[in-house]
Design a protein around this motif. Structure first.
Motif, PDB file in Angstrom:
ATOM      1  N   GLU A  13       1.282  -1.117   0.375  1.00  9.45           N
ATOM      2  CA  GLU A  13       0.242   0.088  -0.128  1.00  9.45           C
ATOM      3  C   GLU A  13       1.050   1.086   0.440  1.00  9.45           C
ATOM      4  N   LEU A  14       1.875   1.384   0.831  1.00  5.35           N
ATOM      5  CA  LEU A  14       3.113   2.125   0.418  1.00  5.35           C
ATOM      6  C   LEU A  14       3.389   2.854  -0.355  1.00  5.35           C
ATOM      7  N   ASP A  15       3.702   1.429  -1.337  1.00  2.73           N
ATOM      8  CA  ASP A  15       4.810   1.483  -2.528  1.00  2.73           C
ATOM      9  C   ASP A  15       3.115   2.413  -3.605  1.00  2.73           C
ATOM     10  N   GLU A  16       2.493   2.141  -3.411  1.00  5.17           N
ATOM     11  CA  GLU A  16       1.001   2.258  -4.138  1.00  5.17           C
ATOM     12  C   GLU A  16       0.786   3.595  -3.939  1.00  5.17           C
ATOM     13  N   LEU A  17       0.884   4.263  -2.758  1.00  9.19           N
ATOM     14  CA  LEU A  17       1.026   5.672  -2.699  1.00  9.19           C
ATOM     15  C   LEU A  17       1.869   6.586  -3.138  1.00  9.19           C
ATOM     16  N   VAL A  18       3.538   5.939  -2.825  1.00 10.30           N
ATOM     17  CA  VAL A  18       4.515   6.932  -2.947  1.00 10.30           C
ATOM     18  C   VAL A  18       4.762   7.370  -4.893  1.00 10.30           C
ATOM     19  N   ALA A  19       3.865   6.000  -5.610  1.00 11.16           N
ATOM     20  CA  ALA A  19       3.664   6.028  -6.751  1.00 11.16           C
ATOM     21  C   ALA A  19       3.097   6.996  -7.210  1.00 11.16           C
ATOM     22  N   ARG A  20       1.814   6.592  -6.591  1.00  6.17           N
ATOM     23  CA  ARG A  20       0.840   7.846  -7.003  1.00  6.17           C
ATOM     24  C   ARG A  20       0.828   9.607  -6.654  1.00  6.17           C
ATOM     25  N   LEU A  21       2.001   9.698  -5.684  1.00  6.73           N
ATOM     26  CA  LEU A  21       2.334  10.766  -5.403  1.00  6.73           C
ATOM     27  C   LEU A  21       3.136  11.551  -6.394  1.00  6.73           C
ATOM     28  N   GLU A  22       4.475  10.818  -6.492  1.00  4.68           N
ATOM     29  CA  GLU A  22       5.422  10.789  -7.751  1.00  4.68           C
ATOM     30  C   GLU A  22       5.288  10.841  -9.011  1.00  4.68           C
ATOM     31  N   ARG A  23       3.393  10.471  -9.565  1.00  2.00           N
ATOM     32  CA  ARG A  23       2.821  11.079 -11.040  1.00  2.00           C
ATOM     33  C   ARG A  23       2.398  12.374 -10.926  1.00  2.00           C
ATOM     34  N   GLY A  24       2.387  12.977  -9.660  1.00  2.00           N
ATOM     35  CA  GLY A  24       1.416  14.059  -9.251  1.00  2.00           C
ATOM     36  C   GLY A  24       0.125  14.438 -10.085  1.00  2.00           C
ATOM     37  N   ASP A  25      -0.154  13.007 -10.390  1.00  7.21           N
ATOM     38  CA  ASP A  25      -1.860  13.336 -11.578  1.00  7.21           C
ATOM     39  C   ASP A  25      -2.753  14.069  -9.950  1.00  7.21           C
ATOM     40  N   VAL A  26      -2.672  14.250  -8.957  1.00  8.86           N
ATOM     41  CA  VAL A  26      -3.557  14.248  -7.169  1.00  8.86           C
ATOM     42  C   VAL A  26      -3.508  15.917  -6.856  1.00  8.86           C
ATOM     43  N   ALA A  27      -4.694  16.001  -6.900  1.00  9.85           N
ATOM     44  CA  ALA A  27      -4.856  17.375  -6.851  1.00  9.85           C
ATOM     45  C   ALA A  27      -4.887  17.540  -4.878  1.00  9.85           C
ATOM     46  N   LEU A  28      -4.048  18.929  -4.983  1.00  2.61           N
ATOM     47  CA  LEU A  28      -3.591  18.919  -3.543  1.00  2.61           C
ATOM     48  C   LEU A  28      -3.917  18.508  -1.978  1.00  2.61           C
ATOM     49  N   ASP A  29      -5.382  18.751  -1.599  1.00  2.00           N
ATOM     50  CA  ASP A  29      -5.999  18.318  -0.740  1.00  2.00           C
ATOM     51  C   ASP A  29      -5.520  16.824  -0.601  1.00  2.00           C
ATOM     52  N   GLU A  30      -6.006  15.453  -2.093  1.00  2.00           N
ATOM     53  CA  GLU A  30      -5.463  14.627  -2.521  1.00  2.00           C
ATOM     54  C   GLU A  30      -4.447  14.217  -1.723  1.00  2.00           C
ATOM     55  N   ALA A  31      -3.379  14.636  -2.350  1.00  2.00           N
ATOM     56  CA  ALA A  31      -1.868  14.677  -1.741  1.00  2.00           C
ATOM     57  C   ALA A  31      -1.656  14.668  -1.092  1.00  2.00           C
ATOM     58  N   LEU A  32      -2.073  15.649   0.554  1.00  2.00           N
ATOM     59  CA  LEU A  32      -2.144  15.834   1.665  1.00  2.00           C
ATOM     60  C   LEU A  32      -2.037  14.288   2.368  1.00  2.00           C
ATOM     61  N   SER A  33      -3.766  14.562   2.289  1.00  2.00           N
ATOM     62  CA  SER A  33      -3.839  12.579   2.567  1.00  2.00           C
ATOM     63  C   SER A  33      -3.083  12.297   2.612  1.00  2.00           C
ATOM     64  N   LEU A  34      -2.709  12.158   1.068  1.00  2.00           N
ATOM     65  CA  LEU A  34      -1.859  10.342   1.229  1.00  2.00           C
ATOM     66  C   LEU A  34      -0.568  10.283   1.589  1.00  2.00           C
ATOM     67  N   TRP A  35       0.053  11.762   1.469  1.00  2.00           N
ATOM     68  CA  TRP A  35       1.033  11.817   2.014  1.00  2.00           C
ATOM     69  C   TRP A  35       0.889  11.422   4.322  1.00  2.00           C
ATOM     70  N   GLN A  36       0.195  12.113   4.154  1.00  2.00           N
ATOM     71  CA  GLN A  36      -0.603  11.130   5.935  1.00  2.00           C
ATOM     72  C   GLN A  36      -0.658   9.979   5.874  1.00  2.00           C
ATOM     73  N   ARG A  37      -1.022   9.315   5.167  1.00  2.00           N
ATOM     74  CA  ARG A  37      -1.451   7.638   5.035  1.00  2.00           C
ATOM     75  C   ARG A  37      -0.097   6.933   4.995  1.00  2.00           C
ATOM     76  N   GLY A  38       0.441   7.420   3.990  1.00  2.00           N
ATOM     77  CA  GLY A  38       1.669   7.228   3.795  1.00  2.00           C
ATOM     78  C   GLY A  38       3.119   6.727   4.953  1.00  2.00           C
ATOM     79  N   GLU A  39       2.986   7.779   6.100  1.00  2.00           N
ATOM     80  CA  GLU A  39       3.253   8.588   7.308  1.00  2.00           C
ATOM     81  C   GLU A  39       2.861   7.449   7.867  1.00  2.00           C
ATOM     82  N   GLU A  40       1.497   6.882   7.835  1.00  2.00           N
ATOM     83  CA  GLU A  40       0.761   6.778   9.410  1.00  2.00           C
ATOM     84  C   GLU A  40       1.219   3.933   8.829  1.00  2.00           C
ATOM     85  N   LEU A  41       1.318   3.724   6.906  1.00  2.00           N
ATOM     86  CA  LEU A  41       1.924   3.357   7.053  1.00  2.00           C
ATOM     87  C   LEU A  41       3.926   3.045   7.118  1.00  2.00           C
TER      88      LEU A  41
END
Length: 74
Positions: A13-41
């Motif tokens: 799951e962490l790898d998938e989140l990182v890949a999504r963030l690296e693609r840069g195709d998510v909105a800022l609010d979603e990116a922040l949420s993904l980053w937070q989840r990534g920190e938890e993972l």
């Protein structure tokens, strides 16, 4: 975090989140949420690795340290 999934599932799951963030195709609010989840993972993965390292060290020592402290003196 009390996620009881396997280490591999958490890492996947962490790898998938990182890949999504690296693609840069998510909105800022979603990116922040993904980053937070990534920190938890990440913290959950590190915790699992730390526990595994301790368990391996105990096995390597043969559990002698724990056994000696439980034995009565004399």
């Amino acid at each position: 975090m009390t996620d009881e999934r396997s280490f591999e599932d958490l890492q996947r799951e962490l790898d998938e989140l990182v890949a999504r963030l690296e693609r840069g195709d998510v909105a800022l609010d979603e990116a922040l949420s993904l980053w937070q989840r990534g920190e938890e993972l990440y913290r959950a993965c590190v915790e699992r690795l730390d526990r595994a390292e301790l368990e391996i060290e105990e096995l390597r020592l043969g559990g002698a340290a724990g056994d000696d402290s439980a034995r009565p003196a004399g």
